[in-house]
Design a protein around this motif. Structure first.
Motif, short mmCIF file in Angstrom:
data_model
loop_
_atom_site.label_atom_id
_atom_site.label_comp_id
_atom_site.label_asym_id
_atom_site.label_seq_id
_atom_site.Cartn_x
_atom_site.Cartn_y
_atom_site.Cartn_z
N UNK A 150 0.81 -1.21 0.00
CA UNK A 150 0.00 0.00 0.00
C UNK A 150 0.83 1.25 0.00
N UNK A 151 1.89 1.28 0.81
CA UNK A 151 2.76 2.45 0.89
C UNK A 151 3.55 2.63 -0.40
N UNK A 152 3.95 1.55 -1.00
CA UNK A 152 4.69 1.64 -2.27
C UNK A 152 3.77 2.18 -3.36
N UNK A 153 2.53 1.72 -3.39
CA UNK A 153 1.58 2.22 -4.38
C UNK A 153 1.32 3.71 -4.19
N UNK A 154 1.21 4.14 -2.93
CA UNK A 154 1.04 5.57 -2.66
C UNK A 154 2.25 6.36 -3.15
N UNK A 193 -3.12 0.59 -9.09
CA UNK A 193 -4.02 -0.39 -8.50
C UNK A 193 -5.29 0.24 -7.96
N UNK A 194 -6.32 -0.57 -7.87
CA UNK A 194 -7.61 -0.09 -7.37
C UNK A 194 -7.55 0.11 -5.86
N UNK A 195 -8.27 1.11 -5.39
CA UNK A 195 -8.38 1.35 -3.96
C UNK A 195 -7.30 2.21 -3.35
N UNK A 196 -6.24 2.50 -4.08
CA UNK A 196 -5.18 3.35 -3.54
C UNK A 196 -5.68 4.78 -3.44
N UNK A 197 -6.27 5.29 -4.52
CA UNK A 197 -6.87 6.63 -4.54
C UNK A 197 -8.36 6.44 -4.82
N UNK A 198 -9.20 6.86 -3.86
CA UNK A 198 -10.63 6.69 -4.03
C UNK A 198 -11.32 7.97 -4.47
#
Length: 177
Positions: free
Chosen positions: A81-85, A143-148
């Protein structure tokens, strides 16, 4: 007269040392092979046994790309999650496109809400209209859900507040005329 052996040098000295090492190994009961040893490797206890060399096709033993290794490390340690952010901020121009990236800057990402600062109010309005497309581009890239959702703001106006103390009102404009 004593027969003296000539002093060995260079390659002759190396050959003699090798012959002595082979003789010592035979005396200890170890076999010493000629040429290259077979690359039979065992991974940790209970691991797979590889025999032979890697072929022409890709194999687990081949060098891996750094991106794939960091991705697997992040996944195994729960950092995905942190890497995707971080990818949203680090790859902003490639995620949303050069045109949007040149006029908008990501500020923070908290709880799935990405705050974006536009360079002008016109660009802020344009980005608000493009919000579904921007969210789709971000979801495809990281990826889905990282930014809503997005919170888009225009440029900040200069503040007339000076100092620690402030009186409510129109500020310096109320003293004119």
């Amino acid at each position: 007269m004593t027969s003296e052996q000539p002093e060995l040098r260079g390659i002759d000295l190396a050959r003699r040392a090798l012959e002595e090492a082979r003789a010592a190994a035979k005396a200890n009961g170890k076999s010493v092979g000629q040429g290259r040893a077979s690359p039979v490797r065992r991974l940790r206890a209970g691991g797979r046994k590889y025999s032979g060399w890697s072929g022409a096709g890709p194999d687990q033993r081949d060098p891996q790309l750094l991106a794939s290794l960091t991705g697997s490390i992040a996944k195994s340690r729960g950092w995905s999650g942190r890497v995707a952010e971080g990818m949203v901020f680090g790859r902003w121009p490639s995620v949303v496109g050069e045109d949007i990236a040149s006029h908008a800057t990501p500020l923070t990402l908290e709880g799935g809400v990405l705050k974006i600062a536009a360079e002008s109010t016109a660009w802020a309005t344009q980005l608000r209209m493009l919000q579904p497309q921007i969210l789709a581009k971000i979801a495809a890239a990281v990826g889905n859900g990282v930014v809503t959702s997005l919170r888009i703001t225009g440029p900040q106006a200069p503040s007339w507040r000076k100092g620690e103390r402030h009186i409510k009102g129109r500020g310096p404009r109320d003293t004119y005329g």
